[in-house]
Design a protein around this motif. Structure first.
Motif, PDB file in Angstrom:
ATOM      1  N   GLU A   1      -1.128   7.156   2.480  1.00  0.00           N
ATOM      2  CA  GLU A   1      -1.762   6.058   2.714  1.00  0.00           C
ATOM      3  C   GLU A   1      -2.778   6.185   3.293  1.00  0.00           C
ATOM      4  O   GLU A   1      -4.007   5.381   2.913  1.00  0.00           O
ATOM      5  CB  GLU A   1      -0.832   4.795   3.665  1.00  0.00           C
ATOM      6  CG  GLU A   1       0.440   4.395   2.916  1.00  0.00           C
ATOM      7  CD  GLU A   1       1.277   3.401   3.909  1.00  0.00           C
ATOM      8  OE1 GLU A   1       0.563   2.241   4.418  1.00  0.00           O
ATOM      9  OE2 GLU A   1       2.583   3.689   4.212  1.00  0.00           O
ATOM     10  N   ARG A   2      -3.062   7.024   4.176  1.00  0.00           N
ATOM     11  CA  ARG A   2      -4.433   7.068   5.109  1.00  0.00           C
ATOM     12  C   ARG A   2      -5.215   7.702   3.821  1.00  0.00           C
ATOM     13  O   ARG A   2      -6.528   7.215   4.004  1.00  0.00           O
ATOM     14  CB  ARG A   2      -4.118   8.145   6.070  1.00  0.00           C
ATOM     15  CG  ARG A   2      -5.205   8.459   6.993  1.00  0.00           C
ATOM     16  CD  ARG A   2      -4.958   9.339   8.039  1.00  0.00           C
ATOM     17  NE  ARG A   2      -6.109   9.705   8.771  1.00  0.00           N
ATOM     18  CZ  ARG A   2      -6.092  10.212  10.119  1.00  0.00           C
ATOM     19  NH1 ARG A   2      -5.013  10.711  10.322  1.00  0.00           N
ATOM     20  NH2 ARG A   2      -7.374  10.641  10.710  1.00  0.00           N
TER      21      ARG A   2
ATOM     22  N   VAL B   1       0.739  -1.248   0.148  1.00  0.00           N
ATOM     23  CA  VAL B   1      -0.057   0.023  -0.148  1.00  0.00           C
ATOM     24  C   VAL B   1       0.835   1.161  -0.056  1.00  0.00           C
ATOM     25  O   VAL B   1       0.464   1.974  -0.680  1.00  0.00           O
ATOM     26  CB  VAL B   1      -0.970  -0.139   1.259  1.00  0.00           C
ATOM     27  CG1 VAL B   1      -1.649   1.487   1.318  1.00  0.00           C
ATOM     28  CG2 VAL B   1      -1.907  -1.188   0.917  1.00  0.00           C
TER      29      VAL B   1
ATOM     30  N   GLY C   1     -10.748  -1.268   1.750  1.00  0.00           N
ATOM     31  CA  GLY C   1      -9.503  -0.520   1.320  1.00  0.00           C
ATOM     32  C   GLY C   1      -8.772  -1.311   0.351  1.00  0.00           C
ATOM     33  O   GLY C   1      -9.075  -2.416  -0.151  1.00  0.00           O
TER      34      GLY C   1
ATOM     35  N   HIS D   1      -6.591   5.003   1.664  1.00  0.00           N
ATOM     36  CA  HIS D   1      -7.573   3.858   2.217  1.00  0.00           C
ATOM     37  C   HIS D   1      -8.800   4.778   2.647  1.00  0.00           C
ATOM     38  O   HIS D   1      -9.971   4.022   2.175  1.00  0.00           O
ATOM     39  CB  HIS D   1      -6.913   3.462   3.563  1.00  0.00           C
ATOM     40  CG  HIS D   1      -7.724   2.620   4.370  1.00  0.00           C
ATOM     41  ND1 HIS D   1      -7.652   1.302   4.047  1.00  0.00           N
ATOM     42  CD2 HIS D   1      -8.766   2.817   5.345  1.00  0.00           C
ATOM     43  CE1 HIS D   1      -8.390   0.632   4.929  1.00  0.00           C
ATOM     44  NE2 HIS D   1      -9.118   1.726   5.734  1.00  0.00           N
ATOM     45  N   ARG D   2      -8.826   5.997   2.964  1.00  0.00           N
ATOM     46  CA  ARG D   2     -10.196   6.553   3.147  1.00  0.00           C
ATOM     47  C   ARG D   2     -10.960   6.814   1.975  1.00  0.00           C
ATOM     48  O   ARG D   2     -12.047   6.576   2.052  1.00  0.00           O
ATOM     49  CB  ARG D   2      -9.950   8.015   3.783  1.00  0.00           C
ATOM     50  CG  ARG D   2     -10.937   8.662   4.080  1.00  0.00           C
ATOM     51  CD  ARG D   2     -10.666  10.060   4.700  1.00  0.00           C
ATOM     52  NE  ARG D   2      -9.818  10.972   3.661  1.00  0.00           N
ATOM     53  CZ  ARG D   2     -10.181  11.933   2.773  1.00  0.00           C
ATOM     54  NH1 ARG D   2     -11.475  11.723   2.538  1.00  0.00           N
ATOM     55  NH2 ARG D   2      -9.269  12.439   2.152  1.00  0.00           N
TER      56      ARG D   2
ATOM     57  N   VAL E   1     -12.336   3.217   0.946  1.00  0.00           N
ATOM     58  CA  VAL E   1     -13.284   2.771   1.812  1.00  0.00           C
ATOM     59  C   VAL E   1     -14.560   3.813   1.474  1.00  0.00           C
ATOM     60  O   VAL E   1     -15.905   3.084   1.719  1.00  0.00           O
ATOM     61  CB  VAL E   1     -12.815   2.982   3.418  1.00  0.00           C
ATOM     62  CG1 VAL E   1     -13.893   2.764   4.294  1.00  0.00           C
ATOM     63  CG2 VAL E   1     -11.656   1.849   3.444  1.00  0.00           C
TER      64      VAL E   1
END
Length: 498
Positions: free
Chosen positions: A116-117, A105, A130, A120-121, A124
């Motif tokens: 990365e955050r 990732v 994710g 993922h957000r 999702v």
């Protein structure tokens, strides 16, 4: 359920078993714990008992297993990821190309230019899962295909599908398919498993799909040493992370909307990268109904669309290759472009350990081409400098042409290079990056076809969005019918067919 899905519309598609929506979404039945494709032949569940997911990964994460009857993981991919240009679509294209397996990732996020955050957000928020879950679902799909179509030992299947361990492979197969890998293999239909060393896969498409036409177009542009065409099967070398691989593509023997792919790989793990590249090459994830609805409503194109429903845009497994071939094809015939490209492939390409038929080399990587002496290729000085400059820009990362790149930024960066104009940059976007809405400014064959239809470049740029790339193929077929199965009459070749 992702907010982008309309539950009422999805249920209507399920109730009518509409195969056009296969791959667009998945139906999960709470009373059975199973998820299906919209066209599943099983009895239609009550509306109160179903949920809809945009990806198989979302359905799996919610605890549903794949239907054994309709095999929802075997449908074409969602065309949405090729049409859209936002971060989620770019991420999905990279995940399909095995970026998570290669770089994790963190590598995926770095390629997208986000944290990365954030990645993922975003995934999702739209898909409900994710990037790891999406990649896991794709590994499960690859595993099922290998279990059912090859005699590989299970440890090799786990390795090729991208699992970190045999235990992880076993756990995932049991969770997704509600049976062990051995049970899954025992249930297979007993079809051909291919010659020793070769993997034989069925690559599905949405109907209508004329595999023979797409393969003919690619075959007539085949570059000696890199590609081969025998009148039915198109073969070529793929430049894969683990080393060169060879693929042979032919129409499905049952005449269905599919292609049979036979793969010979240096590293079995490259299967995850090879399959999406073959799908891009043949434009298998396109939505022909959506394209034909728009183009067929135009009086000028309606007869062309009616004569060739579901026409695809043949592409390339790698956009950097398309860019180099587009430069080599500027202002020369198809035959001339093939000759020049073959010389470049022999000069700087990666040789196979052993030739496979007439196939000898993978296409040159940018760094090898940037360092090559092109004086023996037969290019003009200006064209040689353009090619070297393009290769250097690709090798240094000044131009990014990977599946997850920003297409608009890629076109701008290409246009900034000396010797690359709007036509070349547009061709790279259309046939290299898979952009479905590209017009080729100044293309000679398009002008000839448009004149016959009483139209112009300016008209076309407005009327045929968001499917102008498909309009280009219809107009090319009108101008150069010898390149298309449905039009056998000969016609002179020009640079527009590069």
């Amino acid at each position: 359920m992702p907010t982008s899905l309309d539950a009422e519309r999805c249920y209507r598609a399920v109730a009518s078993r509409d195969a056009r929506f296969d791959g667009w979404f998945f139906t999960a039945v709470r009373t059975t714990g199973i998820y299906c494709r919209p066209s599943c032949p099983a009895r239609t569940p009550a509306a109160a008992n179903v949920s809809f997911f945009g990806t198989a990964a979302g359905a799996q994460a919610a605890g549903f297993r794949a239907c054994r009857r309709c095999r929802p993981d075997a449908v074409p991919g969602s065309p949405e990821w090729d049409v859209r240009a936002d971060v989620v679509a770019r991420a999905m294209r990279l995940i399909a190309d095995s970026e998570v397996e290669r770089a994790g990732v963190p590598g995926l996020a770095a390629r997208l230019g986000y944290s990365e955050r954030q990645v993922h957000r975003l995934l999702v928020g739209e898909l409900g899962v994710g990037p790891l879950a999406v990649a896991r679902a794709q590994r499960a799909q690859t595993a099922r295909v290998l279990i059912e179509t090859t005699d590989l030992p299970m440890a090799d299947v786990a390795f090729a599908a991208g699992f970190a361990s045999v235990r992880q492979f076993n756990d995932t197969v049991r969770e997704v398919f509600a049976c062990t890998p051995s049970e899954l293999r025992r249930r297979r239909s007993g079809g051909e498993t291919g010659a020793p060393g070769w993997l034989t896969l069925r690559l599905a498409a949405r109907a209508p799909f004329d595999a023979a036409e797409v393969l003919l177009f690619l075959g007539l542009h085949a570059v000696p040493g890199l590609e081969e065409w025998d009148g039915t099967t198109f073969s070529r070398v793929l430049d894969l992370p683990g080393g060169p691989g060879v693929v042979r593509l032919s129409p499905a023997p049952d005449g269905g909307a599919a292609v049979t792919a036979r793969l010979l790989l240096t590293d079995l793990r490259d299967l995850r990268a090879a399959v999406p590249r073959c799908r891009r090459l043949l434009d298998l994830d396109a939505d022909p109904a959506a394209v034909d609805d728009v183009l067929g409503a135009d009086p000028a194109l309606a007869p062309l669309v009616a004569a060739a429903p579901g026409r695809r845009v043949p592409a390339s497994p790698d956009a950097p290759e398309t860019a180099v071939r587009a430069v080599l094809g500027q202002q020369v015939s198809v035959a001339g472009a093939r000759t020049l490209t073959a010389r470049v492939v022999t000069l700087a390409g990666t040789p196979l350990a052993e030739p496979v038929g007439t196939l000898t080399h993978a296409f040159p990587r940018p760094e090898a081409l940037a360092a090559a002496d092109l004086s023996t290729v037969g290019l003009t000085g200006a064209r040689s400098r353009t090619l070297t400059g393009l290769a250097a820009a690709l090798a240094e990362g000044r131009v990014a042409l990977d599946p997850g790149c920003d297409r608009d930024a890629a076109v701008r960066d290409l246009l900034a290079l000396p010797g690359i104009g709007p036509w070349t940059a547009a061709l790279v976007a259309m046939r290299g990056l898979g952009d479905p809405d590209v017009w080729l400014p100044g293309d000679l064959a398009l002008r000839r076809s448009l004149a016959g239809l009483g139209s112009s470049d300016a008209d076309a740029a407005r009327r045929w969005r968001p499917w102008r790339s498909y309009a280009v193929l219809h107009l090319w077929a009108l101008a150069a019918p010898h390149l298309f199965t449905r039009h056998p009459a000969p016609a002179p070749a020009d640079r527009s067919a590069s």
